[in-house]
Design a protein around this motif. Structure first.
Motif, PDB file in Angstrom:
ATOM      1  N   LYS A   1       0.835  -1.203   0.000  1.00  6.43           N
ATOM      2  CA  LYS A   1       0.000   0.000   0.000  1.00  6.43           C
ATOM      3  C   LYS A   1       0.877   1.265   0.000  1.00  6.43           C
ATOM      4  O   LYS A   1       0.597   2.240  -0.686  1.00  6.43           O
ATOM      5  CB  LYS A   1      -0.902  -0.015   1.236  1.00  6.43           C
ATOM      6  CG  LYS A   1      -2.232   0.646   1.024  1.00  6.43           C
ATOM      7  CD  LYS A   1      -3.028   0.749   2.325  1.00  6.43           C
ATOM      8  CE  LYS A   1      -3.488  -0.605   2.850  1.00  6.43           C
ATOM      9  NZ  LYS A   1      -4.066  -0.480   4.232  1.00  6.43           N
ATOM     10  N   ARG A   2       1.955   1.201   0.774  1.00 11.97           N
ATOM     11  CA  ARG A   2       2.844   2.363   0.882  1.00 11.97           C
ATOM     12  C   ARG A   2       3.891   2.403  -0.236  1.00 11.97           C
ATOM     13  O   ARG A   2       4.758   3.267  -0.243  1.00 11.97           O
ATOM     14  CB  ARG A   2       3.553   2.353   2.253  1.00 11.97           C
ATOM     15  CG  ARG A   2       2.610   2.689   3.403  1.00 11.97           C
ATOM     16  CD  ARG A   2       3.327   2.635   4.745  1.00 11.97           C
ATOM     17  NE  ARG A   2       2.453   3.042   5.830  1.00 11.97           N
ATOM     18  CZ  ARG A   2       2.401   4.288   6.335  1.00 11.97           C
ATOM     19  NH1 ARG A   2       3.181   5.226   5.859  1.00 11.97           N
ATOM     20  NH2 ARG A   2       1.567   4.574   7.303  1.00 11.97           N
ATOM     21  N   ARG A   3       3.842   1.434  -1.145  1.00 15.95           N
ATOM     22  CA  ARG A   3       4.768   1.369  -2.275  1.00 15.95           C
ATOM     23  C   ARG A   3       6.237   1.349  -1.839  1.00 15.95           C
ATOM     24  O   ARG A   3       7.094   1.995  -2.452  1.00 15.95           O
ATOM     25  CB  ARG A   3       4.537   2.543  -3.250  1.00 15.95           C
ATOM     26  CG  ARG A   3       3.182   2.472  -3.924  1.00 15.95           C
ATOM     27  CD  ARG A   3       2.863   3.756  -4.667  1.00 15.95           C
ATOM     28  NE  ARG A   3       1.480   3.745  -5.126  1.00 15.95           N
ATOM     29  CZ  ARG A   3       1.118   3.427  -6.364  1.00 15.95           C
ATOM     30  NH1 ARG A   3       2.003   3.128  -7.281  1.00 15.95           N
ATOM     31  NH2 ARG A   3      -0.167   3.428  -6.703  1.00 15.95           N
ATOM     32  N   PHE A   4       6.520   0.613  -0.770  1.00 17.64           N
ATOM     33  CA  PHE A   4       7.914   0.368  -0.407  1.00 17.64           C
ATOM     34  C   PHE A   4       8.460  -0.669  -1.385  1.00 17.64           C
ATOM     35  O   PHE A   4       7.763  -1.628  -1.720  1.00 17.64           O
ATOM     36  CB  PHE A   4       8.029  -0.199   1.017  1.00 17.64           C
ATOM     37  CG  PHE A   4       7.578   0.747   2.108  1.00 17.64           C
ATOM     38  CD1 PHE A   4       7.470   2.123   1.883  1.00 17.64           C
ATOM     39  CD2 PHE A   4       7.275   0.261   3.377  1.00 17.64           C
ATOM     40  CE1 PHE A   4       7.064   2.984   2.895  1.00 17.64           C
ATOM     41  CE2 PHE A   4       6.870   1.118   4.394  1.00 17.64           C
ATOM     42  CZ  PHE A   4       6.758   2.476   4.156  1.00 17.64           C
ATOM     43  N   SER A   5       9.683  -0.503  -1.837  1.00 21.81           N
ATOM     44  CA  SER A   5      10.276  -1.441  -2.798  1.00 21.81           C
ATOM     45  C   SER A   5      11.355  -2.286  -2.137  1.00 21.81           C
ATOM     46  O   SER A   5      12.279  -1.754  -1.515  1.00 21.81           O
ATOM     47  CB  SER A   5      10.907  -0.680  -3.972  1.00 21.81           C
ATOM     48  OG  SER A   5       9.929   0.083  -4.629  1.00 21.81           O
ATOM     49  N   LEU A   6      11.242  -3.584  -2.319  1.00 22.54           N
ATOM     50  CA  LEU A   6      12.266  -4.532  -1.859  1.00 22.54           C
ATOM     51  C   LEU A   6      13.392  -4.511  -2.883  1.00 22.54           C
ATOM     52  O   LEU A   6      13.183  -4.866  -4.046  1.00 22.54           O
ATOM     53  CB  LEU A   6      11.628  -5.926  -1.771  1.00 22.54           C
ATOM     54  CG  LEU A   6      12.512  -7.121  -1.444  1.00 22.54           C
ATOM     55  CD1 LEU A   6      13.281  -6.911  -0.151  1.00 22.54           C
ATOM     56  CD2 LEU A   6      11.653  -8.383  -1.335  1.00 22.54           C
ATOM     57  N   VAL A   7      14.572  -4.059  -2.485  1.00 20.57           N
ATOM     58  CA  VAL A   7      15.654  -3.876  -3.466  1.00 20.57           C
ATOM     59  C   VAL A   7      16.857  -4.775  -3.212  1.00 20.57           C
ATOM     60  O   VAL A   7      17.783  -4.815  -4.028  1.00 20.57           O
ATOM     61  CB  VAL A   7      16.138  -2.408  -3.527  1.00 20.57           C
ATOM     62  CG1 VAL A   7      15.016  -1.492  -4.018  1.00 20.57           C
ATOM     63  CG2 VAL A   7      16.668  -1.941  -2.164  1.00 20.57           C
ATOM     64  N   GLY A   8      16.890  -5.497  -2.090  1.00 19.32           N
ATOM     65  CA  GLY A   8      18.071  -6.318  -1.848  1.00 19.32           C
ATOM     66  C   GLY A   8      18.026  -7.011  -0.514  1.00 19.32           C
ATOM     67  O   GLY A   8      16.967  -7.095   0.133  1.00 19.32           O
ATOM     68  N   GLU A   9      19.194  -7.471  -0.097  1.00 18.59           N
ATOM     69  CA  GLU A   9      19.286  -8.287   1.109  1.00 18.59           C
ATOM     70  C   GLU A   9      20.615  -8.001   1.803  1.00 18.59           C
ATOM     71  O   GLU A   9      21.644  -7.822   1.139  1.00 18.59           O
ATOM     72  CB  GLU A   9      19.216  -9.754   0.690  1.00 18.59           C
ATOM     73  CG  GLU A   9      18.992 -10.715   1.827  1.00 18.59           C
ATOM     74  CD  GLU A   9      19.022 -12.172   1.347  1.00 18.59           C
ATOM     75  OE1 GLU A   9      18.461 -12.450   0.252  1.00 18.59           O
ATOM     76  OE2 GLU A   9      19.631 -12.997   2.043  1.00 18.59           O
ATOM     77  N   ILE A  10      20.577  -7.967   3.110  1.00 15.31           N
ATOM     78  CA  ILE A  10      21.807  -7.795   3.894  1.00 15.31           C
ATOM     79  C   ILE A  10      22.554  -9.141   3.935  1.00 15.31           C
ATOM     80  O   ILE A  10      21.930 -10.194   4.056  1.00 15.31           O
ATOM     81  CB  ILE A  10      21.461  -7.308   5.319  1.00 15.31           C
ATOM     82  CG1 ILE A  10      20.833  -5.908   5.277  1.00 15.31           C
ATOM     83  CG2 ILE A  10      22.692  -7.310   6.226  1.00 15.31           C
ATOM     84  CD1 ILE A  10      21.749  -4.779   4.841  1.00 15.31           C
ATOM     85  N   THR A  11      23.881  -9.076   3.793  1.00 14.39           N
ATOM     86  CA  THR A  11      24.703 -10.291   3.797  1.00 14.39           C
ATOM     87  C   THR A  11      25.762 -10.198   4.892  1.00 14.39           C
ATOM     88  O   THR A  11      25.942  -9.145   5.517  1.00 14.39           O
ATOM     89  CB  THR A  11      25.444 -10.465   2.453  1.00 14.39           C
ATOM     90  OG1 THR A  11      26.420  -9.408   2.339  1.00 14.39           O
ATOM     91  CG2 THR A  11      24.482 -10.414   1.271  1.00 14.39           C
ATOM     92  N   ALA A  12      26.477 -11.282   5.061  1.00 16.32           N
ATOM     93  CA  ALA A  12      27.527 -11.323   6.089  1.00 16.32           C
ATOM     94  C   ALA A  12      28.888 -10.880   5.551  1.00 16.32           C
ATOM     95  O   ALA A  12      29.869 -10.834   6.290  1.00 16.32           O
ATOM     96  CB  ALA A  12      27.620 -12.733   6.665  1.00 16.32           C
ATOM     97  N   ASN A  13      28.955 -10.523   4.252  1.00 14.35           N
ATOM     98  CA  ASN A  13      30.238 -10.102   3.653  1.00 14.35           C
ATOM     99  C   ASN A  13      30.545  -8.655   4.027  1.00 14.35           C
ATOM    100  O   ASN A  13      30.195  -7.725   3.294  1.00 14.35           O
ATOM    101  CB  ASN A  13      30.175 -10.183   2.119  1.00 14.35           C
ATOM    102  CG  ASN A  13      30.059 -11.610   1.649  1.00 14.35           C
ATOM    103  OD1 ASN A  13      30.556 -12.521   2.302  1.00 14.35           O
ATOM    104  ND2 ASN A  13      29.391 -11.799   0.514  1.00 14.35           N
ATOM    105  N   VAL A  14      31.250  -8.503   5.127  1.00 13.43           N
ATOM    106  CA  VAL A  14      31.380  -7.174   5.742  1.00 13.43           C
ATOM    107  C   VAL A  14      31.818  -6.088   4.749  1.00 13.43           C
ATOM    108  O   VAL A  14      32.854  -6.213   4.089  1.00 13.43           O
ATOM    109  CB  VAL A  14      32.366  -7.236   6.937  1.00 13.43           C
ATOM    110  CG1 VAL A  14      32.612  -5.850   7.516  1.00 13.43           C
ATOM    111  CG2 VAL A  14      31.808  -8.157   8.005  1.00 13.43           C
TER     112      VAL A  14
END
Lengths: 330, 330
Positions: free
Chosen positions: A295-308
């Motif tokens: 509804k708020r049009r938030f976009s999923l653009v990626g993912e957090i990883t462990a590769n510091v």
């Protein structure tokens, strides 16, 4: 030339904290966080805006400038998931500008936005300057105790979201730099881009929604650009990230400037000053809130990883390393 | 050119306060006052300092500048009878200065003073500027609830006091303007004057003493000069005042610059930036505190009257009207 980051770290190390620290969070986040009372924390930010570095008088109006001076600080408040409460401005003006209606018009723009968010101007300072306008915009907000959303809370596996569309403010800047050469058939969309640059909208409502529902593990406002601001989150959270190029919501008005996906994604990744929010969410929480996110049009653009501190950009299923690329405002 | 006062009033009237005001005291005092919790109020101030308006790099050092940037705001905190707690700085620097050790040396001076008063730097901003250094110094302090000393509390019959000696900072400025032409036989005293200009001492201890003992009915710091700052108290309190010229404690180091009483009193009355405190006291309270006032070398310089906004200067038992005379810092 030192980067802002090196500079801030240098100050941080100099600050020897002579007594038990007042601040819950000090230098290095969008706002400092201070205990206010048993239930509430105060968050506070300051943003210095300088003529011919951050704006040009021939490209903007005093009203837009008043709006933007407040908006950039409100955006920092939004990035903490806080509600803005009060503000101060320090303003330095060359003598010739004093003689015009600049100050009245500046505060017209300022107060129009301040009223929208019930922000009270409680103080400030005024000085002459030799030849350039400078504005320091200070805004304080409030969150429930311990609930300010920091840059440092992202965990590997968290999903990365942005509000709104990206790259528009940089597109507007490009048009301003070219002398407003609007393409007649694209004039409406090009004017939208210029407004993204001159009159940004702080995402107070989204920030408040995310913090009230404990959805964001980390948050920052997009002032430097997605690439640089995601790097700030990764550094503070001691994580890496991957971004999916095709998922990044570039500003549709950029179609009026560019044909290639490369150019548009470049602006969405590295264009600064969109003042949207970038935030991370635990996947389980996301599944609960998915409808509201749509509804708020938030976009999923990626993912957090462990590769510091490693940020990958994935496009056409191929992965590349995203290099740091500070966007030169102008 | 508009005066700062007209400017502040203009803003004040524009601020339409869209909701019950957050501020106990807003624009127009040394600090804004905000409720913090059940026992404490927060006071906060911001001071913009601009190269070639407020300082010249060839007359000062980065360490002095860092000291003074913090000191001027601490002085506003002192004038509320508050204790300083935390600070922020926004600093704008031309690219050429970035490449030097300016920033480190600025913060050396800043932190040396901050440590003295247990002030924690909690945040800030940094920007490039085209060619001049600008610094916005923000300091917050705390007082017991409702106990901040305002400009507006003076009553006819109250006695007028100042801390320390006056006119020294303006004497130092005169020496700097003349190219540091120290008179060899007066070099030590003349260096003291220059230090009054470059490295002012905020009167935190005196302000705290006066507020803790409920002695001051009104207070302001001497940034514009006795004549102008007393006018601010009279305007805010809707009173007048008389000053006794012979009682005004001019800086003894001024003897190294001037022979005539006229010149010295002119500097004490209209020289700015001494950052001493000017305050008013009910006579009964004064008699109780007289010993402590003497120990602290507070000087009784006049009396508040009912002649609204009329300031008399009495000398050799003759009275004249003191005209507003803003001191041009340079």
């Amino acid at each position: 030339m030192q980067s802002e980051f090196e500079f801030i770290n240098k100050i941080k190390n100099k600050s020897r904290k002579p007594q038990p620290s007042q601040a819950v969070v000090g230098i290095g986040d969008d706002c400092a966080v201070l205990p206010k009372n048993a239930k509430t924390d105060l968050v506070i930010t300051t943003d210095l805006i300088v003529e011919d570095i951050d704006f040009r008088t021939e490209w903007t109006t005093p009203e837009f400038l008043g709006h933007k001076a407040l908006a950039v600080s409100l955006s920092d408040i939004a990035a903490m998931g806080a509600k803005p409460v009060w503000s101060m401005t320090s303003i330095g003006i060359p003598q010739a500008i004093w003689k015009t209606d600049f100050v009245e018009r500046f505060y017209e723009g300022y107060f129009r936005l301040a009223e929208k968010y019930n922000v009270e101007l409680i103080g400030g300072d005024v000085s002459k300057t030799p030849d350039k306008i400078v504005i320091d915009s200070i805004v304080a907000g409030e969150t429930k105790k311990g609930k300010a959303v920091l840059r440092s809370g992202a965990k590997a596996g968290d999903l990365i979201f942005v509000t709104g569309e990206l790259g528009g403010a940089a597109g507007g800047l490009k048009l301003l730099e070219s002398g407003f050469n609007f393409n007649p058939s694209e004039e409406a969309r090009q004017k939208n881009l210029v407004l993204r640059q001159l009159q940004p909208s702080p995402q107070i409502s989204s920030g408040d929604f995310l913090s009230a529902n404990k959805l964001a593990t980390a948050m920052i406002d997009l002032s430097d650009g997605l690439s640089g601001d995601l790097r700030h989150i990764c550094r503070a959270s001691n994580t890496g990230a991957k971004l999916f190029a095709e998922k990044i919501p570039f500003d549709k008005n950029l179609n009026s400037l560019f044909e290639s996906f490369e150019e548009k994604i470049e602006f969405a990744l590295n264009g600064g000053e969109d003042f949207e929010l970038l935030f991370t969410v635990n996947p389980k929480k996301y599944f609960q809130a998915q409808n509201e996110f749509e509804k708020r049009r938030f976009s999923l653009v990626g993912e957090i990883t462990a590769n510091v501190e490693m940020i990958e950009l994935i496009r056409d299923e191929k992965s590349g390393i995203l290099q740091p690329k500070g966007f030169r405002h102008f």
